[in-house]
Design a protein around this motif. Structure first.
Motif, PDB file in Angstrom:
ATOM      1  N   VAL A  16       8.285   3.027  -5.589  1.00 13.78           N
ATOM      2  CA  VAL A  16       9.342   2.170  -5.027  1.00 13.78           C
ATOM      3  C   VAL A  16       9.947   2.827  -3.793  1.00 13.78           C
ATOM      4  O   VAL A  16      10.095   2.197  -2.741  1.00 13.78           O
ATOM      5  N   ALA A  17      10.308   4.107  -3.902  1.00 17.60           N
ATOM      6  CA  ALA A  17      10.940   4.816  -2.776  1.00 17.60           C
ATOM      7  C   ALA A  17      10.018   4.877  -1.559  1.00 17.60           C
ATOM      8  O   ALA A  17      10.431   4.567  -0.434  1.00 17.60           O
ATOM      9  N   VAL A  18       8.767   5.266  -1.776  1.00 22.97           N
ATOM     10  CA  VAL A  18       7.834   5.387  -0.650  1.00 22.97           C
ATOM     11  C   VAL A  18       7.517   4.010  -0.066  1.00 22.97           C
ATOM     12  O   VAL A  18       7.362   3.868   1.145  1.00 22.97           O
ATOM     13  N   SER A  19       7.464   2.993  -0.912  1.00 15.23           N
ATOM     14  CA  SER A  19       7.218   1.639  -0.412  1.00 15.23           C
ATOM     15  C   SER A  19       8.366   1.138   0.454  1.00 15.23           C
ATOM     16  O   SER A  19       8.138   0.495   1.482  1.00 15.23           O
ATOM     17  N   GLY A  53       2.835   4.355  -0.568  1.00 12.79           N
ATOM     18  CA  GLY A  53       3.608   3.301   0.075  1.00 12.79           C
ATOM     19  C   GLY A  53       2.819   2.040   0.371  1.00 12.79           C
ATOM     20  O   GLY A  53       3.299   1.140   1.053  1.00 12.79           O
ATOM     21  N   TRP A  54       1.594   1.951  -0.155  1.00 12.34           N
ATOM     22  CA  TRP A  54       0.769   0.793   0.167  1.00 12.34           C
ATOM     23  C   TRP A  54       1.368  -0.534  -0.292  1.00 12.34           C
ATOM     24  O   TRP A  54       1.183  -1.538   0.406  1.00 12.34           O
ATOM     25  N   PRO A  55       2.118  -0.616  -1.414  1.00 15.71           N
ATOM     26  CA  PRO A  55       2.723  -1.915  -1.728  1.00 15.71           C
ATOM     27  C   PRO A  55       3.739  -2.347  -0.651  1.00 15.71           C
ATOM     28  O   PRO A  55       3.782  -3.516  -0.252  1.00 15.71           O
ATOM     29  N   ALA A  57       3.658  -1.383   2.468  1.00 16.23           N
ATOM     30  CA  ALA A  57       2.873  -1.684   3.666  1.00 16.23           C
ATOM     31  C   ALA A  57       2.311  -3.095   3.582  1.00 16.23           C
ATOM     32  O   ALA A  57       2.365  -3.857   4.551  1.00 16.23           O
ATOM     33  N   TRP A  58       1.782  -3.453   2.420  1.00 14.91           N
ATOM     34  CA  TRP A  58       1.217  -4.790   2.246  1.00 14.91           C
ATOM     35  C   TRP A  58       2.297  -5.858   2.441  1.00 14.91           C
ATOM     36  O   TRP A  58       2.070  -6.852   3.140  1.00 14.91           O
ATOM     37  N   CYS A  59       3.477  -5.635   1.829  1.00 15.61           N
ATOM     38  CA  CYS A  59       4.582  -6.598   1.994  1.00 15.61           C
ATOM     39  C   CYS A  59       4.984  -6.724   3.461  1.00 15.61           C
ATOM     40  O   CYS A  59       5.199  -7.834   3.960  1.00 15.61           O
ATOM     41  N   ALA A  60       5.092  -5.599   4.141  1.00 19.39           N
ATOM     42  CA  ALA A  60       5.479  -5.617   5.560  1.00 19.39           C
ATOM     43  C   ALA A  60       4.434  -6.333   6.402  1.00 19.39           C
ATOM     44  O   ALA A  60       4.777  -7.128   7.289  1.00 19.39           O
ATOM     45  N   GLN A  61       3.176  -6.071   6.136  1.00 21.35           N
ATOM     46  CA  GLN A  61       2.116  -6.735   6.893  1.00 21.35           C
ATOM     47  C   GLN A  61       2.208  -8.248   6.737  1.00 21.35           C
ATOM     48  O   GLN A  61       2.048  -8.990   7.705  1.00 21.35           O
ATOM     49  N   GLN A  62       2.480  -8.702   5.524  1.00 24.53           N
ATOM     50  CA  GLN A  62       2.537 -10.138   5.268  1.00 24.53           C
ATOM     51  C   GLN A  62       3.827 -10.764   5.813  1.00 24.53           C
ATOM     52  O   GLN A  62       3.796 -11.804   6.468  1.00 24.53           O
ATOM     53  N   GLN A  63       4.957 -10.144   5.522  1.00 22.38           N
ATOM     54  CA  GLN A  63       6.245 -10.719   5.915  1.00 22.38           C
ATOM     55  C   GLN A  63       6.545 -10.580   7.398  1.00 22.38           C
ATOM     56  O   GLN A  63       7.130 -11.481   7.994  1.00 22.38           O
ATOM     57  N   LEU A  64       6.162  -9.450   7.981  1.00 21.49           N
ATOM     58  CA  LEU A  64       6.473  -9.200   9.387  1.00 21.49           C
ATOM     59  C   LEU A  64       5.325  -9.601  10.311  1.00 21.49           C
ATOM     60  O   LEU A  64       5.471  -9.530  11.529  1.00 21.49           O
ATOM     61  N   ARG A  65       4.198  -9.989   9.721  1.00 24.12           N
ATOM     62  CA  ARG A  65       2.997 -10.300  10.508  1.00 24.12           C
ATOM     63  C   ARG A  65       2.662  -9.136  11.443  1.00 24.12           C
ATOM     64  O   ARG A  65       2.490  -9.304  12.647  1.00 24.12           O
ATOM     65  N   HIS A  66       2.607  -7.955  10.848  1.00 25.22           N
ATOM     66  CA  HIS A  66       2.382  -6.746  11.644  1.00 25.22           C
ATOM     67  C   HIS A  66       1.117  -6.049  11.163  1.00 25.22           C
ATOM     68  O   HIS A  66       0.919  -5.841   9.975  1.00 25.22           O
ATOM     69  N   LYS A  67       0.259  -5.716  12.103  1.00 29.45           N
ATOM     70  CA  LYS A  67      -0.999  -5.020  11.851  1.00 29.45           C
ATOM     71  C   LYS A  67      -1.963  -5.888  11.036  1.00 29.45           C
ATOM     72  O   LYS A  67      -2.786  -5.374  10.287  1.00 29.45           O
ATOM     73  N   THR A  68      -1.887  -7.186  11.189  1.00 29.23           N
ATOM     74  CA  THR A  68      -2.765  -8.077  10.435  1.00 29.23           C
ATOM     75  C   THR A  68      -4.003  -8.484  11.209  1.00 29.23           C
ATOM     76  O   THR A  68      -4.958  -8.978  10.620  1.00 29.23           O
ATOM     77  N   GLN A  69      -4.021  -8.280  12.514  1.00 28.41           N
ATOM     78  CA  GLN A  69      -5.144  -8.706  13.339  1.00 28.41           C
ATOM     79  C   GLN A  69      -6.110  -7.578  13.682  1.00 28.41           C
ATOM     80  O   GLN A  69      -7.215  -7.843  14.126  1.00 28.41           O
TER      81      GLN A  69
END
Length: 98
Positions: A16-19, A53-55, A57-69
């Motif tokens: 949780v903390a690292v995520s 922290g991968w969970p 990272a995954w949430c940020a990629q989806q919610q922020l549309r960052h590093k998805t392309q």
């Protein structure tokens, strides 16, 4: 009812903390990208994912549309996820369940 081993609680708290830290780092990098400021290195983002922290990272990629392309980035990200899950599985396998 079976009591959860203490190390499981610590592992959960770690993830949780690292995520949260990883999500915040992705948000920082997204903002830096928009404002044309110095970015967080991809190496740092991958290390954060690798250490748990991968969970986030995954949430940020989806919610922020960052590093998805970026296919290369995504490929390395998924390798870090698999390595982290393998390490976690190995750790849990050798730890007692009581």
């Amino acid at each position: 009812m079976t009591e959860i081993p203490t190390y499981i609680s610590y592992l959960l708290a770690w993830y949780v903390a690292v995520s949260v830290i990883t999500y915040a780092t992705y948000a920082w990098d997204k903002r830096a990208a928009i404002k044309k400021r110095q970015r967080v290195s991809e190496k740092t983002l991958h290390w954060l994912a690798l250490v748990g922290g991968w969970p986030g990272a995954w949430c940020a990629q989806q919610q922020l549309r960052h590093k998805t392309q970026k296919t290369a980035f995504r490929r390395v990200y998924w390798v870090t996820v698999l390595l982290n899950i393998a390490a976690l599985g190995g750790f849990v396998a050798v730890m007692p369940l009581r």
